[in-house]
Scaffold this active site. Structure first.
Site, PDB file in Angstrom:
ATOM      1  N   SER A  52       0.799  -1.227   0.000  1.00  0.00           N
ATOM      2  CA  SER A  52       0.000   0.000   0.000  1.00  0.00           C
ATOM      3  C   SER A  52       0.832   1.279   0.000  1.00  0.00           C
ATOM      4  O   SER A  52       0.333   2.338  -0.374  1.00  0.00           O
ATOM      5  CB  SER A  52      -0.949   0.020   1.205  1.00  0.00           C
ATOM      6  OG  SER A  52      -0.216   0.150   2.406  1.00  0.00           O
ATOM      7  N   LYS A  93       0.878   4.436   6.942  1.00  0.00           N
ATOM      8  CA  LYS A  93       0.221   5.263   5.917  1.00  0.00           C
ATOM      9  C   LYS A  93       0.802   6.677   5.977  1.00  0.00           C
ATOM     10  O   LYS A  93       1.500   7.044   6.915  1.00  0.00           O
ATOM     11  CB  LYS A  93      -1.296   5.332   6.141  1.00  0.00           C
ATOM     12  CG  LYS A  93      -2.016   4.001   6.188  1.00  0.00           C
ATOM     13  CD  LYS A  93      -2.051   3.302   4.842  1.00  0.00           C
ATOM     14  CE  LYS A  93      -2.804   1.984   4.940  1.00  0.00           C
ATOM     15  NZ  LYS A  93      -2.701   1.196   3.693  1.00  0.00           N
TER      16      LYS A  93
END
Length: 242
Positions: A52, A93
């Site tokens: 990701s 993230k």
């Protein structure tokens, strides 16, 4: 007479060399151990399990993250956090919005906007739009809006938009801020703060002390090895003269 003087000179030279050698080893130990211990107190390693954050951080890569308070986090930071709504494991993230921001996507040029300001994101996985799906979210006070750099393959704040906090997580959920890639070797290096977020109110965060700590450890190792090597080299030269 000259032979006696030569022996005295050699003796003083060896004594001075021994003192300098011992000093080099002592200073090297301080730098090496001090840098290592300080680094262990400030940083922790994490392995990024998914794709990701590619290409910034590949799946399986090892990163070094500084243990910081969530109040120190700024836009553009890559953080390690854990939130029950997102799952039981720590996640990595990028912060694109903080409390009070309105984050939206996309402009006609495919850019993310923060409070209406388009954000250039050169770190994204592809050259397409900043998100394959359009969205808009108001970030509550004390919260962070998080996206992966691989927007086509990241389960992030966009999939939690219907949650009570519009997909954001509390600052208190942050455990650390990623400063560098540590593995694999071909990807080792410090992570730069995105320039596009620097112009926004609050700017970007400053890098932690990882780089000077690594330099201290390396310098310490060089001094220790150099100082320890002096003795055998000096004895070998002395036997050669003899």
């Amino acid at each position: 007479m000259s032979s006696s003087t030569e022996r005295m000179t050699d003796g003083r030279g060896r004594t001075t060399g021994s003192v300098l050698s011992g000093l080099a080893v002592a200073v090297g130990c301080v730098l090496f151990l001090g840098g290592f211990v300080w680094g262990a107190l400030l940083y922790r390693p994490y392995t990024v399990p998914t794709d990701s954050m590619s290409p910034t951080i590949a799946a399986g890569a090892r990163v070094m993250a500084e243990k910081v308070s969530g109040s120190e986090i700024r836009r553009g930071d890559i953080v390690v956090f854990k939130d029950a709504t997102w799952g039981d494991l720590p996640m990595v993230k990028r912060v694109v919005g903080v409390g009070g921001d309105t984050v939206a996507c996309c402009t006609k040029k495919g850019l993310l906007t923060v409070n209406g300001t388009p954000i250039e994101e050169p770190y994204l996985h592809s050259e397409g739009p900043a998100s394959p799906i359009g969205f808009k979210a108001a970030v509550p006070t004390g919260q962070l809006f998080l996206l992966g750099d691989h927007r086509n393959d990241s389960l992030d704040s966009r999939v939690h938009l219907t949650d009570g906090d519009h997909g954001s997580v509390p600052r208190s959920a942050v455990a650390a801020r990623v400063d560098a890639r540590a593995w694999p070797l071909d990807g080792v290096g410090m992570l730069q703060r995105p320039a596009s977020f620097a112009a926004l109110p609050g700017g970007t965060s400053q890098p932690g002390p990882l780089q000077p700590l690594v330099l201290a450890v390396v310098a310490g190792a060089v001094l220790i090895l150099g100082g320890a090597a002096y003795g055998p080299i000096a004895r070998r030269k002395g036997r050669g003269r003899g």
